[in-house]
Design an enzyme around this catalytic site. Structure first.
Site, PDB file in Angstrom:
ATOM      1  N   CYS A   1      47.298 -33.803  45.681  1.00 29.41           N
ATOM      2  CA  CYS A   1      48.482 -34.560  46.079  1.00 29.41           C
ATOM      3  C   CYS A   1      48.677 -35.758  45.150  1.00 29.41           C
ATOM      4  O   CYS A   1      47.709 -36.410  44.772  1.00 29.41           O
ATOM      5  CB  CYS A   1      48.424 -35.067  47.511  1.00 29.41           C
ATOM      6  SG  CYS A   1      48.388 -33.783  48.748  1.00 29.41           S
TER       7      CYS A   1
ATOM      8  N   GLU B   1      36.168 -20.597  37.876  1.00 28.03           N
ATOM      9  CA  GLU B   1      37.318 -21.391  38.288  1.00 28.03           C
ATOM     10  C   GLU B   1      38.537 -21.210  37.389  1.00 28.03           C
ATOM     11  O   GLU B   1      39.665 -21.329  37.865  1.00 28.03           O
ATOM     12  CB  GLU B   1      36.984 -22.873  38.511  1.00 28.03           C
ATOM     13  CG  GLU B   1      36.666 -23.713  37.311  1.00 28.03           C
ATOM     14  CD  GLU B   1      36.352 -25.173  37.686  1.00 28.03           C
ATOM     15  OE1 GLU B   1      35.622 -25.823  36.944  1.00 28.03           O
ATOM     16  OE2 GLU B   1      36.844 -25.662  38.728  1.00 28.03           O
TER      17      GLU B   1
ATOM     18  N   LYS C   1      42.399 -31.446  40.985  1.00 26.41           N
ATOM     19  CA  LYS C   1      41.509 -32.215  40.109  1.00 26.41           C
ATOM     20  C   LYS C   1      40.641 -33.185  40.909  1.00 26.41           C
ATOM     21  O   LYS C   1      39.433 -33.205  40.759  1.00 26.41           O
ATOM     22  CB  LYS C   1      42.333 -32.957  39.053  1.00 26.41           C
ATOM     23  CG  LYS C   1      41.506 -33.761  38.074  1.00 26.41           C
ATOM     24  CD  LYS C   1      40.649 -32.865  37.209  1.00 26.41           C
ATOM     25  CE  LYS C   1      39.730 -33.616  36.282  1.00 26.41           C
ATOM     26  NZ  LYS C   1      38.676 -32.749  35.737  1.00 26.41           N
TER      27      LYS C   1
ATOM     28  N   TRP D   1      49.403 -30.603  47.773  1.00 28.27           N
ATOM     29  CA  TRP D   1      48.356 -29.581  47.734  1.00 28.27           C
ATOM     30  C   TRP D   1      48.084 -29.259  49.203  1.00 28.27           C
ATOM     31  O   TRP D   1      47.572 -30.108  49.943  1.00 28.27           O
ATOM     32  CB  TRP D   1      47.112 -30.130  47.040  1.00 28.27           C
ATOM     33  CG  TRP D   1      46.088 -29.117  46.704  1.00 28.27           C
ATOM     34  CD1 TRP D   1      46.041 -28.342  45.566  1.00 28.27           C
ATOM     35  CD2 TRP D   1      44.933 -28.770  47.472  1.00 28.27           C
ATOM     36  NE1 TRP D   1      44.940 -27.534  45.600  1.00 28.27           N
ATOM     37  CE2 TRP D   1      44.241 -27.764  46.759  1.00 28.27           C
ATOM     38  CE3 TRP D   1      44.418 -29.178  48.702  1.00 28.27           C
ATOM     39  CZ2 TRP D   1      43.065 -27.189  47.228  1.00 28.27           C
ATOM     40  CZ3 TRP D   1      43.255 -28.608  49.174  1.00 28.27           C
ATOM     41  CH2 TRP D   1      42.585 -27.628  48.436  1.00 28.27           C
TER      42      TRP D   1
ATOM     43  N   GLU E   1      26.566 -24.259  35.779  1.00 23.76           N
ATOM     44  CA  GLU E   1      27.813 -24.865  35.299  1.00 23.76           C
ATOM     45  C   GLU E   1      28.646 -23.837  34.522  1.00 23.76           C
ATOM     46  O   GLU E   1      29.875 -23.796  34.652  1.00 23.76           O
ATOM     47  CB  GLU E   1      27.479 -26.107  34.446  1.00 23.76           C
ATOM     48  CG  GLU E   1      28.652 -26.807  33.802  1.00 23.76           C
ATOM     49  CD  GLU E   1      29.703 -27.329  34.786  1.00 23.76           C
ATOM     50  OE1 GLU E   1      29.463 -27.311  36.002  1.00 23.76           O
ATOM     51  OE2 GLU E   1      30.786 -27.697  34.313  1.00 23.76           O
TER      52      GLU E   1
ATOM     53  N   HIS F   1      13.842 -10.700  42.315  1.00 22.13           N
ATOM     54  CA  HIS F   1      13.802 -10.924  43.765  1.00 22.13           C
ATOM     55  C   HIS F   1      15.143 -10.593  44.409  1.00 22.13           C
ATOM     56  O   HIS F   1      15.386 -10.980  45.555  1.00 22.13           O
ATOM     57  CB  HIS F   1      13.397 -12.371  44.056  1.00 22.13           C
ATOM     58  CG  HIS F   1      12.037 -12.711  43.517  1.00 22.13           C
ATOM     59  ND1 HIS F   1      10.884 -12.226  44.084  1.00 22.13           N
ATOM     60  CD2 HIS F   1      11.665 -13.429  42.436  1.00 22.13           C
ATOM     61  CE1 HIS F   1       9.843 -12.662  43.378  1.00 22.13           C
ATOM     62  NE2 HIS F   1      10.301 -13.385  42.373  1.00 22.13           N
TER      63      HIS F   1
ATOM     64  N   ASN G   1      49.244 -38.722  51.090  1.00 20.30           N
ATOM     65  CA  ASN G   1      48.089 -38.033  50.509  1.00 20.30           C
ATOM     66  C   ASN G   1      46.916 -38.298  51.457  1.00 20.30           C
ATOM     67  O   ASN G   1      46.672 -39.446  51.811  1.00 20.30           O
ATOM     68  CB  ASN G   1      47.812 -38.629  49.117  1.00 20.30           C
ATOM     69  CG  ASN G   1      46.638 -37.979  48.434  1.00 20.30           C
ATOM     70  OD1 ASN G   1      46.105 -36.987  48.923  1.00 20.30           O
ATOM     71  ND2 ASN G   1      46.230 -38.531  47.300  1.00 20.30           N
ATOM     72  N   GLY G   2      46.205 -37.243  51.893  1.00 23.28           N
ATOM     73  CA  GLY G   2      45.080 -37.447  52.814  1.00 23.28           C
ATOM     74  C   GLY G   2      45.209 -36.507  54.000  1.00 23.28           C
ATOM     75  O   GLY G   2      45.998 -35.555  53.969  1.00 23.28           O
TER      76      GLY G   2
ATOM     77  N   LYS H   1      32.409 -22.708  35.525  1.00 25.02           N
ATOM     78  CA  LYS H   1      33.551 -22.791  34.601  1.00 25.02           C
ATOM     79  C   LYS H   1      34.264 -21.452  34.526  1.00 25.02           C
ATOM     80  O   LYS H   1      35.482 -21.384  34.605  1.00 25.02           O
ATOM     81  CB  LYS H   1      33.102 -23.176  33.176  1.00 25.02           C
ATOM     82  CG  LYS H   1      32.659 -24.591  32.949  1.00 25.02           C
ATOM     83  CD  LYS H   1      33.764 -25.620  32.980  1.00 25.02           C
ATOM     84  CE  LYS H   1      34.017 -26.115  34.377  1.00 25.02           C
ATOM     85  NZ  LYS H   1      33.247 -27.215  34.852  1.00 25.02           N
TER      86      LYS H   1
ATOM     87  N   ARG I   1      46.506 -33.059  38.858  1.00 27.93           N
ATOM     88  CA  ARG I   1      45.698 -33.220  40.071  1.00 27.93           C
ATOM     89  C   ARG I   1      45.712 -31.961  40.927  1.00 27.93           C
ATOM     90  O   ARG I   1      44.876 -31.807  41.804  1.00 27.93           O
ATOM     91  CB  ARG I   1      46.239 -34.401  40.903  1.00 27.93           C
ATOM     92  CG  ARG I   1      46.115 -35.731  40.209  1.00 27.93           C
ATOM     93  CD  ARG I   1      46.922 -36.807  40.916  1.00 27.93           C
ATOM     94  NE  ARG I   1      46.352 -37.163  42.197  1.00 27.93           N
ATOM     95  CZ  ARG I   1      45.460 -38.123  42.390  1.00 27.93           C
ATOM     96  NH1 ARG I   1      45.048 -38.826  41.369  1.00 27.93           N
ATOM     97  NH2 ARG I   1      44.994 -38.395  43.575  1.00 27.93           N
TER      98      ARG I   1
HETATM   99  O1  M6R Z   1      35.543 -36.104  40.535  1.00 25.34           O
HETATM  100  P1  M6R Z   1      34.225 -35.459  40.918  1.00 25.34           P
HETATM  101  O2  M6R Z   1      33.281 -35.357  39.777  1.00 25.34           O
HETATM  102  O3  M6R Z   1      33.610 -36.111  42.116  1.00 25.34           O
HETATM  103  O4  M6R Z   1      34.620 -33.976  41.350  1.00 25.34           O
HETATM  104  C1  M6R Z   1      33.679 -33.099  41.865  1.00 25.34           C
HETATM  105  C2  M6R Z   1      34.161 -31.681  41.827  1.00 25.34           C
HETATM  106  O5  M6R Z   1      35.323 -31.533  42.615  1.00 25.34           O
HETATM  107  C3  M6R Z   1      34.475 -31.207  40.405  1.00 25.34           C
HETATM  108  O6  M6R Z   1      33.386 -31.367  39.554  1.00 25.34           O
HETATM  109  C4  M6R Z   1      34.892 -29.716  40.412  1.00 25.34           C
HETATM  110  O7  M6R Z   1      33.801 -28.925  40.761  1.00 25.34           O
HETATM  111  C5  M6R Z   1      35.457 -29.310  39.048  1.00 25.34           C
HETATM  112  N1  M6R Z   1      36.688 -28.600  39.211  1.00 25.34           N
HETATM  113  C6  M6R Z   1      34.548 -28.451  38.255  1.00 25.34           C
HETATM  114  O8  M6R Z   1      35.096 -28.073  37.040  1.00 25.34           O
END
Ligand code: M6R
Length: 608
Positions: free
Chosen positions: A2, A488, A603, A72, A481, A504, A97-98, A485, A27
């Site tokens: 948002c 997502e 974001k 969002w 990680e 396992h 927003n919230g 990546k 965002r």
């Molecule tokens: O702003 P932050 O680092 O607290 O955000 C945490 C996660 O939302 C963020 O790292 C998310 O997993 C990313 N989209 C990963 O690429």
């Protein structure tokens, strides 16, 4: 997640609102809208498409005061009727927003009082509540304050009224919001990037602040309703830093910015001859002398940075370290230890779960707190006693890249300073680590040169549905990680395992259709990893190995090797992250997904 923009000016605010929304697109959102006051009426435009579509639909809209929003979806599907702004009785308009937690009870009460709901959102209750107080003769400010007093939950809001073309009311609690100060005009936005075309002078609002904005001035009231002054700051963010430039996507730009982001984050340390606790704040020396353990709280990519840091902290600094997912920790009964340093890691500094986890830790008696964060004025930085700011610059792509590697660099500094405090770092070792840190940006630059090869490799993944990532020890979080990546931004189902765990369970998944990506640094676990890779190959799995020099892992039928330029010792996870970011990026290009704004993601995750 948002985005809010608002303006009260002596010129048409619609272009300002639209450009602001466009700058907040990163965002994450699924619909957008704006409202202005025109000739004593509210004129609203909403769209379920991109901001570009809203811009087309708003061509004839004009007003000197207005609020705008990218939504969002949380309560109610993405649709035009659920898009903000929400309007009560054609008179009060609200963007929010919230999440309002008591919205169901308020909805029942307001329905009984004669208010008709036209959306499924929690936000609409705010519009009707403000209206109910305004209709009783309260000023717009007083009506908003009265409405806010009835809300339970998190909000950043903007409010305007059809019969009040001179005042915009805004407020925040739990969601970010800042003011922009202009000459004869004032603005409000979720983040500073939205306001850069109109002003650099900003006021960061505190929790519970309510503001009355006019063209010639503004008044801020704190959570107790007392009028207060807040400092006007000049944002250092440059307009260029949020522009795409020659790159195709922000993610690609941000991957390439990593050498500079690391150099900037490490600047003060690399320019000095020794490591001092002071880089974490004035109280750091006393705090570090008092602690006997670390508790890291974070989400997503930031959580992965914490997982990697645990290896460093325990091995180099000899300090016990726990790493917890913030959204779980906040509801868990744990055993507090007042000698623990609670470290929150966050790119945005606004992640709702991480904030709640920090507050939970504090409520349990944890007094030592440190934020590792990329946004200096963010809530998490303000909530912690100590801080180390990563200097990655604005990260626009939803997939976190440069924030992650700079977090790792910051956590490595924490490790070294704690090691020194605890007498586990000789002067010679300190100089050696400083030397390696100075070399890090150029080492990352060399890895970036693999880009064309990785782009080619990505073609193998275009038709895949699943992928398995393997790593061991310090590089297992890097495998996690890499998998995050890939999933997502390419929507390929990807999982990461410590390679020793294969037999396992996950080995059952391996066949010729399952690509297995392995991080293979030249470290103490290399020979173990090689055996694990044999297990994959023996089941027909296709291997993609990112191998350091001298690992003696050779290309063969079903084994694709990507040679890393060098082995960076303890800093190796930072180097090994880069090719996995590039791989995800180029696979996403193959799949034609929206790289910077992947579906369903935002974001900054400012709601639970
Ligand atoms: O702003 P932050 O680092 O607290 O955000 C945490 C996660 O939302 C963020 O790292 C998310 O997993 C990313 N989209 C990963 O690429």
């Amino acid at each position: 997640m948002c985005g809010i923009v608002g303006a009260v000016a002596q010129r048409n605010v619609v272009p300002i609102l639209l450009e602001g929304l466009q700058r907040l697109e990163y965002r994450g959102y699924d619909s957008a809208g704006l409202v202005v006051v025109r000739d004593g009426q509210l004129e609203r435009v909403r769209s379920t498409g991109r901001v570009a579509e809203l811009t087309e639909k708003s061509a004839a809209t004009h007003g000197l005061i207005g609020i705008a929003h990218t939504r969002w979806a949380t309560h109610g599907a993405p649709s035009e009727r659920n898009a903000h702004p929400h309007i009560s009785k054609n008179h009060i308009a609200v963007v929010h927003n919230g999440i309002i937690e008591n919205y169901e009870a308020l909805r029942t009460y307001l329905t009984a009082a004669g208010y008709e709901f036209t959306s499924d959102t929690d936000t609409e209750v705010i519009a009707h509540l403000v209206h109910s107080h305004y209709a009783r003769g309260n000023s717009l400010l007083a009506a908003t304050q009265a409405a806010l007093a009835e809300l339970v939950g998190a909000y950043a809001i903007g409010v305007i009224a059809a019969d009040n073309p001179d005042q915009l009311i805004c407020a925040r609690r739990g969601s970010p919001l800042l003011l922009g100060v202009g000459s004869g005009e004032h603005f409000v936005a979720s983040d500073v990037s939205a306001l850069l075309p109109v002003t650099r002078q900003v006021v960061y609002l505190e929790e519970g602040d309510v503001v009355e904005l006019g063209r010639l001035g503004y008044r801020i009231f704190d959570a107790q309703g007392t009028q207060v002054e807040r400092a006007v700051q000049v944002s250092e963010l440059s307009n260029e830093s949020v522009q795409l430039g020659a790159y195709r996507h922000y993610m690609q730009k941000e991957i390439h910015e990593q050498p500079q982001a690391l150099a900037d984050t490490l600047e003060s340390v690399c320019n000095s001859q020794s490591l001092v606790p002071g880089i974490f704040g004035a109280e750091a020396a006393a705090t570090f002398a008092d602690i006997d353990s670390i508790l890291i709280l974070a989400c997503g990519t930031s959580h992965h940075a914490g997982l990697a840091a645990r290896y460093w902290l325990e091995e180099i600094a000899g300090i016990r370290c726990n790493v917890e997912i913030a959204s779980e920790y906040r509801y868990r009964t744990s055993v507090p230890n007042p000698k623990t340093l609670v470290v929150v890691i966050s790119q945005s500094g606004e992640t709702a779960d991480t904030q709640a986890a920090l507050n939970h830790a504090k409520a349990q008696g944890h007094g030592h707190t440190l934020a590792i964060c990329n946004v200096p004025e963010s809530a998490l930085v303000r909530l912690c006693k100590l801080r180390l700011l990563t200097r990655a610059g604005p990260e626009i792509g939803v997939a976190s890249t440069k924030a992650f590697t700079t977090q790792l660099a910051a956590l490595f500094l924490l490790t070294l300073v704690l090691a020194k405090t605890r007498g586990r770092l000789t002067a010679q070792q300190e100089q050696q680590y400083l030397h390696e840190l100075r070399h890090l940006p150029s080492a990352v630059q060399k890895v970036l040169e693999l880009e064309p090869l990785i782009a080619k490799l990505a073609e193998h993944f275009a038709g895949k549905q699943h992928a398995l990532f393997l790593g061991r020890g310090l590089h297992y979080p890097i495998a996690l990680e890499g998998a995050l990546k890939l999933k997502e931004i390419s929507y390929i189902h990807a999982e990461a395992y410590p390679a020793g765990e294969l037999k396992h369970g996950p080995l059952a998944l391996v066949d010729k259709d399952m690509p297995v990506i392995s991080v293979a640094p030249n470290d103490a676990l290399l020979e173990k990893l090689k055996s694990n890779l044999q297990e994959v190959r023996a089941r027909g799995g296709e291997l993609y190995v990112f191998a350091d020099a001298d690992t003696h892992i050779h290309a063969a039928d079903g084994i694709h090797i990507m040679q890393m330029p060098e082995h960076a010792g303890y800093l190796s996870p930072i180097l090994h992250t880069i090719p996995l970011q590039l791989l995800a990026y180029y696979v996403a290009l193959q799949k034609g997904t929206d790289v910077d704004k992947p579906r369903n993601l935002a974001k900054s995750v400012t709601v639970e």
